[in-house]
Scaffold this motif. Sequence first.
Motif, PDB file in Angstrom:
ATOM      1  N   TRP A   1     -23.809 -62.485 -82.392  1.00  0.00           N
ATOM      2  CA  TRP A   1     -21.942 -62.333 -81.626  1.00  0.00           C
ATOM      3  C   TRP A   1     -21.469 -61.382 -82.630  1.00  0.00           C
ATOM      4  O   TRP A   1     -20.903 -61.082 -84.003  1.00  0.00           O
ATOM      5  CB  TRP A   1     -21.802 -64.201 -82.265  1.00  0.00           C
TER       6      TRP A   1
ATOM      7  N   SER B   1     -16.167 -62.874 -78.560  1.00  0.00           N
ATOM      8  CA  SER B   1     -15.139 -63.589 -78.524  1.00  0.00           C
ATOM      9  C   SER B   1     -13.884 -63.551 -79.686  1.00  0.00           C
ATOM     10  O   SER B   1     -14.190 -63.517 -80.301  1.00  0.00           O
ATOM     11  CB  SER B   1     -15.604 -65.285 -78.687  1.00  0.00           C
TER      12      SER B   1
ATOM     13  N   ALA C   1     -18.938 -68.726 -85.690  1.00  0.00           N
ATOM     14  CA  ALA C   1     -19.702 -68.761 -83.998  1.00  0.00           C
ATOM     15  C   ALA C   1     -20.862 -68.442 -83.258  1.00  0.00           C
ATOM     16  O   ALA C   1     -21.536 -69.339 -83.338  1.00  0.00           O
ATOM     17  CB  ALA C   1     -18.474 -68.074 -83.008  1.00  0.00           C
ATOM     18  N   SER C   2     -21.380 -67.035 -84.175  1.00  0.00           N
ATOM     19  CA  SER C   2     -23.039 -67.305 -84.127  1.00  0.00           C
ATOM     20  C   SER C   2     -23.721 -68.189 -84.858  1.00  0.00           C
ATOM     21  O   SER C   2     -24.254 -68.954 -84.063  1.00  0.00           O
ATOM     22  CB  SER C   2     -23.618 -66.133 -84.925  1.00  0.00           C
TER      23      SER C   2
ATOM     24  N   THR D   1     -22.650 -62.189 -87.497  1.00  0.00           N
ATOM     25  CA  THR D   1     -21.921 -61.215 -86.972  1.00  0.00           C
ATOM     26  C   THR D   1     -22.096 -59.850 -87.616  1.00  0.00           C
ATOM     27  O   THR D   1     -22.358 -59.774 -88.045  1.00  0.00           O
ATOM     28  CB  THR D   1     -20.456 -61.829 -87.119  1.00  0.00           C
TER      29      THR D   1
ATOM     30  N   SER E   1     -16.794 -61.333 -83.254  1.00  0.00           N
ATOM     31  CA  SER E   1     -16.103 -61.191 -83.296  1.00  0.00           C
ATOM     32  C   SER E   1     -14.850 -60.574 -84.102  1.00  0.00           C
ATOM     33  O   SER E   1     -15.243 -60.140 -85.547  1.00  0.00           O
ATOM     34  CB  SER E   1     -15.158 -62.518 -83.466  1.00  0.00           C
TER      35      SER E   1
ATOM     36  N   TYR F   1     -13.304 -76.286 -84.253  1.00  0.00           N
ATOM     37  CA  TYR F   1     -13.283 -75.119 -84.374  1.00  0.00           C
ATOM     38  C   TYR F   1     -12.538 -74.343 -84.001  1.00  0.00           C
ATOM     39  O   TYR F   1     -11.711 -74.531 -83.354  1.00  0.00           O
ATOM     40  CB  TYR F   1     -14.456 -74.811 -82.953  1.00  0.00           C
TER      41      TYR F   1
ATOM     42  N   TYR G   1     -11.173 -69.220 -80.890  1.00  0.00           N
ATOM     43  CA  TYR G   1     -12.422 -68.194 -80.513  1.00  0.00           C
ATOM     44  C   TYR G   1     -13.846 -68.550 -80.363  1.00  0.00           C
ATOM     45  O   TYR G   1     -14.226 -68.029 -79.486  1.00  0.00           O
ATOM     46  CB  TYR G   1     -12.147 -67.254 -81.790  1.00  0.00           C
ATOM     47  N   THR G   2     -14.085 -69.659 -81.260  1.00  0.00           N
ATOM     48  CA  THR G   2     -15.623 -70.636 -81.447  1.00  0.00           C
ATOM     49  C   THR G   2     -16.024 -71.107 -79.824  1.00  0.00           C
ATOM     50  O   THR G   2     -16.755 -71.783 -79.302  1.00  0.00           O
ATOM     51  CB  THR G   2     -15.436 -71.073 -82.696  1.00  0.00           C
ATOM     52  N   GLN G   3     -14.895 -71.554 -80.110  1.00  0.00           N
ATOM     53  CA  GLN G   3     -14.408 -72.233 -78.453  1.00  0.00           C
ATOM     54  C   GLN G   3     -14.744 -71.851 -77.409  1.00  0.00           C
ATOM     55  O   GLN G   3     -15.657 -71.735 -76.508  1.00  0.00           O
ATOM     56  CB  GLN G   3     -13.129 -73.516 -78.475  1.00  0.00           C
TER      57      GLN G   3
ATOM     58  N   ALA H   1     -16.289 -68.560 -77.373  1.00  0.00           N
ATOM     59  CA  ALA H   1     -18.267 -67.768 -77.278  1.00  0.00           C
ATOM     60  C   ALA H   1     -18.844 -69.104 -76.766  1.00  0.00           C
ATOM     61  O   ALA H   1     -20.112 -69.236 -76.754  1.00  0.00           O
ATOM     62  CB  ALA H   1     -17.998 -68.648 -79.310  1.00  0.00           C
TER      63      ALA H   1
END
Length: 412
Positions: A103, A190, A142-143, A158, A105, A69, A72-74, A76
């Motif tokens: 989500w 995020s 991330a979503s 997203t 970004s 990841y 930015y995903t971490q 989130a």
Amino acid sequence: MRRVVITGLGALTPIGNNVRDFWQALKNGKNGVGEITKFDASKFKTQFACEVKGFDPLQFMEKSDARKYDLYTQYALAAVAESVEQAKLDFESINKDRVGVIWGSGNGGIETFQEQVKEYVLGDGTPRFNPFFIPKMIANIASGIVAMKYGLRGVNYTTVSACATSNTAIIDAFNYIKWNKADMMITGGSEAPVVASTVGGFNASRAMSTLNDDFSKASRPFDVNRDGFVLGEGAGALVLEELEHALKRGANILAEVVGGGMASDAYHLTGTHPNGDGAALGMRLALEEAGISAEDIDYLNAHATSTPQGDLSELRGIEQVFGRRESLNISATKSMTGHLLGAAGAIEAIACVGAIAQSFVPPTINSQEIEPEFDGAYNFTLGKAQEKEITFAMSNTFGFGGHIATSIFKKY
């Protein structure tokens, strides 16, 4: 009409790594700025940013997942985990077909993109790309990963509308519940943009402050001496839920979402309309949906990035909608957090909920001399937080490309 309430929040910010600490930092006027530590910025025009401090991804995921990841995903996943815990969600007891994730970004995995391309360009030309390059980098991942973690099968996508991104996500999530397309949504945004390419790019466009000798005062919205925004990073997550669904499971309701307005400046690639016409339209649409008048708004969290043109045009848009009203509290929390780009709207929504829940207006720090055109027109909440009962709070966000998104939150 189905009502939509907020039952969970999660925050990871430059001034606090959870909602409680974030709200306390806002009350205290804490400044999140510091010298850039994530890369050597000594040759850049801007050498400071508002970074997240002390983040450990292994508190929220396995080491094997963290490697897959982007940051930015971490971020989130950390914010969402807090929001799910605060909402006391037992996903096995609810219909996960009716729970979605929207989500936001603006940049996605920009660090991953930068590093992979740099390795290729500086190498011998052999395309040795990481097999996780694409899924780490794309803005929608991330979503998807949030939905996979909790087994949520509802709508999942997203939003990308530059710095209006996560406010757009919140409004979309609000609408899906209102339109009976979902019973619950996890939403927010995020960003992890403190990398060389982002800093260099914004420097080239002359959008960021270059006050390296006195960077603690660099983010000074509405001040006549402002010279650009201060880059920030982090994440904000909100659990939105249909009112009866929340009441049935005994949820603690933090606030209600009552209005969202989206519009466009349709004016310039990066600049806002000088008279704030798009901003005014977004605010009017949000008020119209909420069924209230401008006089009902007790607190306005301004977009206010500390750019010369942007702050002034927003104030002109506010004047179109509110007139001049000294009792209206306006504050720019970016003076503390910096500008989280696509995550700004989520963090500022959480600031609004905190203001409602704890009866305080966050301050605008650093600003000393307000634009003469608007000096005395509003209560800019300068220097320190103010106690105030807040029924309605409004949050503005605007993005490159002319994107406008305004949300309104109400005390439940």
